[in-house]
Design a protein around this motif. Structure first.
Motif, short mmCIF file in Angstrom:
data_model
loop_
_atom_site.label_atom_id
_atom_site.label_comp_id
_atom_site.label_asym_id
_atom_site.label_seq_id
_atom_site.Cartn_x
_atom_site.Cartn_y
_atom_site.Cartn_z
N LEU C 142 0.87 -1.08 -0.05
CA LEU C 142 0.02 -0.16 0.06
C LEU C 142 0.88 1.36 0.13
O LEU C 142 0.74 2.15 -0.89
CB LEU C 142 -1.13 0.01 1.39
CG LEU C 142 -2.43 -0.61 0.91
CD1 LEU C 142 -2.96 -0.86 2.47
CD2 LEU C 142 -3.11 -0.01 -0.13
N ALA C 143 1.82 1.34 1.02
CA ALA C 143 2.84 2.50 0.84
C ALA C 143 3.42 2.55 -0.47
O ALA C 143 3.66 3.70 -0.97
CB ALA C 143 3.65 2.16 2.02
N TYR C 145 2.35 1.51 -3.46
CA TYR C 145 1.43 2.25 -4.44
C TYR C 145 1.43 3.48 -4.26
O TYR C 145 1.71 4.50 -5.33
CB TYR C 145 0.07 1.58 -4.37
CG TYR C 145 -0.16 0.04 -4.02
CD1 TYR C 145 0.63 -0.82 -4.98
CD2 TYR C 145 -1.06 -0.33 -3.37
CE1 TYR C 145 0.37 -2.04 -4.94
CE2 TYR C 145 -1.39 -1.75 -3.35
CZ TYR C 145 -0.72 -2.46 -4.19
OH TYR C 145 -0.90 -3.92 -4.00
N VAL C 146 1.31 4.05 -3.07
CA VAL C 146 1.34 5.52 -3.11
C VAL C 146 2.41 6.36 -3.34
O VAL C 146 2.47 7.30 -4.15
CB VAL C 146 0.72 5.90 -1.43
CG1 VAL C 146 0.98 7.55 -1.39
CG2 VAL C 146 -0.32 5.23 -0.96
N ALA C 161 1.40 4.45 -10.62
CA ALA C 161 0.95 3.77 -9.40
C ALA C 161 -0.61 3.21 -9.51
O ALA C 161 -0.75 2.15 -8.89
CB ALA C 161 0.27 5.29 -8.66
N PHE C 165 -1.06 -0.73 -8.60
CA PHE C 165 -2.03 -0.99 -7.73
C PHE C 165 -2.94 -2.14 -8.21
O PHE C 165 -3.10 -3.14 -7.38
CB PHE C 165 -2.95 0.33 -7.44
CG PHE C 165 -4.43 -0.07 -6.48
CD1 PHE C 165 -4.33 -0.14 -5.21
CD2 PHE C 165 -5.35 -0.02 -7.35
CE1 PHE C 165 -5.06 -0.29 -4.68
CE2 PHE C 165 -6.36 -0.43 -6.59
CZ PHE C 165 -6.64 -0.50 -5.20
#
Lengths: 166, 529, 476, 105
Positions: C142-143, C145-146, C161, C165
């Motif tokens: 998750l980190a 992707y951001v 991204a 994702f």
């Protein structure tokens, strides 16, 4: 017998709504289909004596995630022209579905010992909040702590990606 | 410690040269470093014990203890002269490059010294892993030397050179992993004492030999050579032709033949044939060239074929001849390529047409070139003679056919070398192509300037003088070079090649090794406690 | 303190990093502009602190083994992985500092996200049950992707991204399905329990195989093995260069490290996985290298190269069910260290050299840079030599250990393919060096790029690491 | 009739497999970002159904714990996914996967 009738009804709703989700042009329709599918899933969980999970499914999924999604769809207020209908991708859908059916279904059906064995006898309180909570806060305390960081990351990430100024 | 210092001094010189802020010091530092290395390396000769066939000046330190890889160095008859040749030539190359290299000189000298260090390391390593480290390390400075300071097609040449060499060494790496796993040691003498089963010998011999034969290079693997030699700057060509390719021959002598004697004997005829094919191919190609640097490159190829031929006769005179020829070839090729570099620096061309009558303008240069060409052609009394005769006679005794063909190739070599000399140095002087016709209108010059071809400068003369003397010394006193190495060649190569009367049982050998390891391990444990 | 401390202190590096992430968020919220300026320094300090802590723990005797009722396992392997991830994050922070200043996009959240990603990596490296494994993977992903979409005003970054994702979550689905099937077959989630279950040989269904295969697909997506690699070149190419450094090193290190532990420790079935892994290895190496050969952008070439590098790791992993777990983990950990040093260095170098908006990532853009900035260019050359596996760099030692492991267990054919591949790869790695040093400058002369001190120090350390790593004493 | 009645855990597993397949098909075939996101949710839910079924079979609530974790993680993923969609929409005013081709090759 009752279980069988319920199962087939719920399964039909679940799969039907699932197909609805992936075939509708309008995302709102898809989203509503998804809500219905989640509800059917929750009922199936209840059939499997997973009471807590069933409740959470309704609360979090149908109540939380779906609201968020519909909210964003509304927020962006897309023009209908922007939402192209599904092109000649029916073939992909069919092949993927067939693949899933042909490969996964029979493998589990034929080969799973679970398919032929009777399920284990359940202890009292199986799947209620005490049993699940007991498990979660003893054996899985560490991942639970880490889960809080996952949510934090999601919040910070959404903030970073969606706020107006960098 | 001598060997470590010999490796360390050039590295130190390279680092200092690269970091020193002033361009002027960039010349003196490398010269000092390489000269000191040479003087220091003389200790190797004075302290060398010819009666001892084993490794001398040994040093062993653990490098990667977990895999029992050691930093272990040693010198024996096989490597003694090649190390001295390297340390002898490097200062001369540095000196000879003073005028030629003007751009990024610091980097150039750093690469040169770094190359010297890795060559010495390769020759001195007695641990197989360490050997491979140094062997591959040579590629990096050579890659830069050709690619940065080379001629117009340098990029293609340097990529070709690196990829060819790498292809061979990677296969060797696989074989090396296999061999050392089998023996459970990287130590040279352990592997040397081990006798491998026949099928293993075949494959491992092929893998090792490919790496070394590409470097030599043997006939069908030589495609990198003409380009690399032609495009490299003069100093780089000298290092390539005089030092680097010798390492291929050295690898054959040091690893391939003694490790896999059975396979070596089985393949020897094929390799002799290819070697002779290389002699003839090189000679024929050389006669066709109009570019004299390329001509010399092909002649070098031809001569290296002869060395390979000598090695694969598996007789003491043949091997000795091979080693002496390596030294001789190193010295005269160094001379020739330095002189070619000096010619290029004056005229900016490697075409024979661009020159003519150079002997009138630059008599000293012409004399030095003649001297080196005489050595190369194998005139009695010069460096090339002894090696050639020894190789050819012992090859004739082993197998007459290739020896006879090789002699034919050698007659050809005299012809093209002197053709080159005649076209460039004799006849009527030709104008400098830079100053002809179109140039003359815009830039009128006097007639003298048009034919201008200055003679040797002081630094150039100093660089050539030792080579001239060495070429004569090798020719007049070959025993000086052959005696100290006889014992090592005899015991380390020839003895090993004799068919083993009783092949040791493979399983028994494994067991013996394991016992040895056990017994080694136990006392160490006690020490720890 | 000579023996190992109790549970909480054994996880001290993790607590430090988590605390640091929270502190950075607070700093940004409370101090605003001032906090932003301090955030890179603070993040760096925290990472150094955690790294020191890892080193200290490594030097202690007696590893505690599993903690938190078997959820995590602290041993030399996991600590080493933690160290490598910290190294990767630290380098990323240094590369980011000047990069973000140049792009005018400095925020405290960026560094907080890096630290959150690191805590995910730690969780993954420590994980000893599937749930912890999954949570760690998701936290890290998750980190990541951001971070990949951090420069969201740039189309390429946001697109990276999105692609990352979509495929990441898609892969998580497969992974999770695999876990479900394994859970169904065995009724357990802990790795040692699963191994115990498998060793008893009581299971009679291919449910385990099907589960493990799905797990392999999911992990294959995450670490970009061919044929699941489609996203990797686009994401590494589109993400900001310092983030690409983190994605291709730290994230991959943690994922591969856990992957290795999973297959070496949980599925220790002799011979079962060799063909599948070998096929993946061959495909990954070959297609990765072929993809890299044709690239005109160095950044994209590096992206493909990191796919190919995963293939070399798979060569070692092919011996997973033959070799002792220790040997395998050692070889993999060393390769990951070497890989982190050289790949992070190379991406960081791109971050420096590509200029504002990353406009100059092509081979042509680096013509003659070697003469203008000789030392910075030399560092890049060093990374390229290391990636090509030339001695005496860490890249060579890494490949050597992996190939040796495979060869010692009889996988000769596979090693030959790997060697052939590493030969092919030399061509495009050396091409970078050729452009840096050997091509004449055409057109207008550009001034050498300035390199801030922190960048120079980072590159110097990276370069020294690449040169020395092979000779240093490894923790285990 | 035997395969339709009585209901065994295998029925649930097949249902879960088919739902997973629908999810996969949705992700692969739909270019609309929202639908793709919803299909991803379908996949995760299908897995959840498997977990709950296996939990029932094994008589062990560990599967339920996993499901709760997955629900939380799915929420986090949806959150980040929607944020990416918003960021994209700000750049392009569209939410179609086909439009984003600048990185292909």
């Amino acid at each position: 017998m009752l279980e069988a009738i319920l199962f087939y009804i719920l399964a039909a709703v679940l799969l039907g709504m699932g197909l609805l989700v992936i075939t509708r042009t309008n995302p709102i329709a898809s989203a509503l289909g998804l809500v219905a599918a989640f509800a059917a899933l929750a009922a199936l969980y209840a059939l499997l004596s997973a009471s807590l999970v069933a409740i959470i499914q309704v609360l979090v999924y149908a109540g939380g995630i779906m609201v968020l999604m519909i909210f964003v769809i509304m927020l962006l207020n897309l023009h209908p022209d922007d939402l192209k209908p599904m092109k000649a991708q029916g073939l992909t859908v069919v092949s993927a579905l067939m693949g899933a059916l042909v490969v996964l279904g029979p493998v589990i059906w034929v080969l799973s010992p679970a398919g032929s064995q009777p399920p284990a006898a359940l202890t009292a309180g199986f799947g209620d909040i005490f049993a699940v909570g007991d498990k979660m806060f003893t054996g899985y305390l560490f991942p639970f702590e880490m889960l809080s960081l996952v949510l934090l990351t999601a919040i910070v990430g959404a903030l970073v990606l969606a706020k107006r100024k960098l | 410690m001598i060997l470590s210092i010999l490796i360390g001094l050039p590295v130190l010189g390279a680092v200092l040269a690269a970091f020193f802020p002033q361009e002027r010091a960039a010349k003196t530092i490398p010269l000092l470093a390489s000269a000191t290395t040479f003087i220091f390396s003389l200790l190797l000769y004075t302290r060398f014990d010819p009666a001892n066939a084993g490794f001398q000046f040994q040093e062993i330190y653990p490098l990667v203890p977990r895999f029992s890889i050691n930093y272990s160095l040693g010198v024996d008859g096989l490597s003694l002269w090649l190390i001295l040749l390297t340390t002898f030539l490097t200062p001369l190359v540095v000196l000879g490059s003073f005028g030629a290299v003007t751009q990024n000189a610091r980097g150039y000298y750093a690469c040169l010294l770094f190359l010297e260090a890795s060559v010495i390391g390769t020759l001195a390593a007695t641990d197989l892993f360490l050997f491979y480290l140094f062997w591959e390390l040579m590629l990096i400075p050579a890659f830069f030397l050709i690619g940065v300071w080379g001629g117009p097609h340098r990029v293609k040449a340097t990529i070709k050179f690196v990829l060819f060499t790498m292809a061979g060494s990677l296969l060797m790496l696989v074989a090396l992993i296999y061999v050392t796993h089998e023996v459970r040691s990287f130590d040279y003498t352990k592997v040397f004492d081990y006798s491998f089963p026949q099928d293993v010998q075949f494959w491992c011999f092929l893998a090792f030999a490919l790496a070394f034969l590409i470097k030599v290079p043997l006939f069908p693997f030589h495609a990198w050579l003409p380009d690399a030699y032609t495009e490299a700057p003069a100093g780089g060509t000298v290092m390539l032709s005089a030092v680097l390719v010798k390492l291929g021959a050295y690898g054959l002598l040091r690893f391939c033949i003694p490790f896999f004697p059975y396979a070596a004997r089985a393949f020897s005829h094929w390799i002799m044939l290819l070697a002779v094919a290389g002699v003839v191919h090189g000679a024929l190609m050389a006669t066709l060239q109009t570019d004299f640097k390329r001509l010399t490159a092909y002649s070098s190829l031809s001569h290296m074929g002869l060395i390979t031929l000598g090695i694969f006769t598996f007789s003491l005179p043949g091997l000795q001849g091979g080693v002496v020829q390596m030294i001789g070839h190193g010295v005269y090729m160094a001379g020739i390529f330095l002189l070619i570099g000096m010619l290029y620096q004056r005229r900016g061309s490697h075409q024979m047409d661009a020159y003519g009558g150079a002997a009138q303008a630059a008599p000293l240069l012409a004399a030095a070139m003649l001297w080196m060409l005489l050595s190369a052609a194998g005139l009695p009394g010069f460096a090339g003679f002894v090696g050639e005769i020894l190789i050819l006679t012992s090859a004739y005794k082993t197998w007459a056919f290739p020896a006879l063909v090789a002699i034919a190739g050698f007659v050809l070599s005299a012809w093209y070398l002197f053709n080159f000399y005649g076209k460039v140095f004799l006849g009527t002087p030709k104008a400098n192509p830079d100053n002809t016709k179109t140039n003359r209108k815009t830039n009128p010059k006097k007639d003298e300037e048009i034919f201008l071809l200055p003679d040797l400068s002081l630094s150039e003369g100093l660089a050539l003088l030792p080579l001239v003397l060495a070429a004569l010394w090798i020719g007049l006193n070959p025993n000086f070079f052959m005696d100290p190495i006889e014992k090592s060649l005899d015991l380390k190569v020839i003895e090993k090649l004799k068919p083993q009367p009783v092949m040791m049982d493979f399983a028994a050998q494994q067991r013996r090794l394991q016992d040895e390891m056990e017994s080694n391990r136990q006392p160490r444990k006690k020490n720890n406690n | 303190m000579d023996t190992f401390p109790i549970e909480l202190t054994a996880l001290l590096p993790l607590w430090i990093v988590v605390g640091g992430a929270l502190a950075l968020l607070l700093l940004e919220a409370l101090l605003g502009e001032e906090g932003r300026k301090a955030s890179p320094v603070l993040a760096g300090t925290i990472l150094v602190l955690a790294l020191g802590c890892v080193f200290h723990l490594l030097s202690l005797k007696g590893m505690p083994g599993s903690l938190f009722q078997g959820a995590v396992v602290v041993d030399l392997y996991s600590l080493t992985l933690e160290g490598i991830c910290l190294l990767s994050a630290l380098l990323t922070c240094v590369f980011s500092a000047s990069y973000l200043r140049r792009e005018r996009a400095v925020t405290g959240e960026y560094y907080a996200l890096i630290l959150l990603a690191v805590s995910g990596m730690f969780t993954l490296a420590l994980a000893s049950d599937f749930l912890t494994f999954f949570v760690g993977l998701e936290l890290m992903s998750l980190a990541a992707y951001v971070l990949a979409g951090y420069l969201r005003v740039q189309e390429r970054s946001t697109e990276a991204a999105l692609k990352y994702f979509m495929l990441g979550v898609f892969a998580s689905g497969f992974l999770l399905y695999g876990i479900a099937l394994l859970y169904g077959a065995s009724g357990v989630l802990h790795f040692p329990d699963l191994r115990h279950f498998l060793e008893q040989g009581r299971y009679s269904s291919p449910l385990v195989e099907a589960g493990a295969a799905l797990l392999l697909v999911g992990l294959g997506f995450k670490v970009a093995l061919v044929p699941f690699h489609g996203w990797a070149p686009d994401v590494y190419d589109g993400a900001p260069a310092p983030v690409a450094a983190l994605l291709s090193t730290g994230v991959k290190t943690a994922a591969f490290g856990a992957f290795t532990r999973l297959f070496a420790e949980a599925f220790g079935l002799p011979g079962n996985w060799v063909p599948a892994f070998a096929v993946l290895a061959v495909l990954t190496m070959t297609l990765g290298n072929l993809g890299a050969l044709g690239q005109e952008s160095v950044k994209r070439m590096l992206a493909y190269s990191s796919v190919a590098q995963a293939g070399y790791l798979m060569v070692g992993l092919s011996a997973a069910s033959l070799a002792p777990a220790d040997d395998l983990e050692r070889a993999v950990a060393f390769y990951l260290l070497a890989y982190t040093l050289m790949t992070a260095g190379a991406f960081g170098w791109i971050a420096w050299a590509a200029g504002k908006g990353e406009t100059g990532t092509g081979f042509e853009d680096y013509r003659g840079l070697g003469l203008k900035c000789p030392w910075m260019a030399f560092m890049m050359a060093l990374f390229m030599f290391s990636l090509a596996g030339m001695t005496p760099t860490a890249g060579f030692f890494g490949k050597y250990y992996l190939f040796k492991l495979a060869l010692d267990h009889g996988l000769l054919g596979l090693v030959l393919v790997a060697v052939l591949n590493s030969f092919v790869s030399a061509y495009y790695y050396l091409r970078v060096v050729v452009f840096l040093y050997m091509k004449p400058v055409e057109g207008k002369e550009t001034a050498g790029l300035p390199a801030p001190l922190d960048l120079r120090v980072a590159f110097l350390l990276c370069g020294l690491g690449v040169l020395a790593a092979g000779f240093l004493k490894f923790p285990f | 009739m035997e395969i339709f009645y009585p209901i065994t855990p295998a029925h649930y597993l097949v249902l879960s497999a088919v739902l997973f397949g629908i999810g996969v098909a949705g992700v692969l075939s739909r270019k609309n970002l929202f639908v793709a996101l919803m299909s991803l949710e379908l996949m995760l839910n299908a897995v959840n159904l498997s977990f709950v079924t296996f939990s029932r079979v094994n008589g062990d609530v560990t599967g339920h714990v996993v499901v709760l974790f997955v629900v939380a993680i799915a929420a986090a993923e949806a959150c980040v996914g929607l944020a990416i969609v918003i960021a994209l929409y700000r750049l392009k005013e569209k939410v179609d996967l086909d439009l984003f081709k600048s990185l292909q090759g």
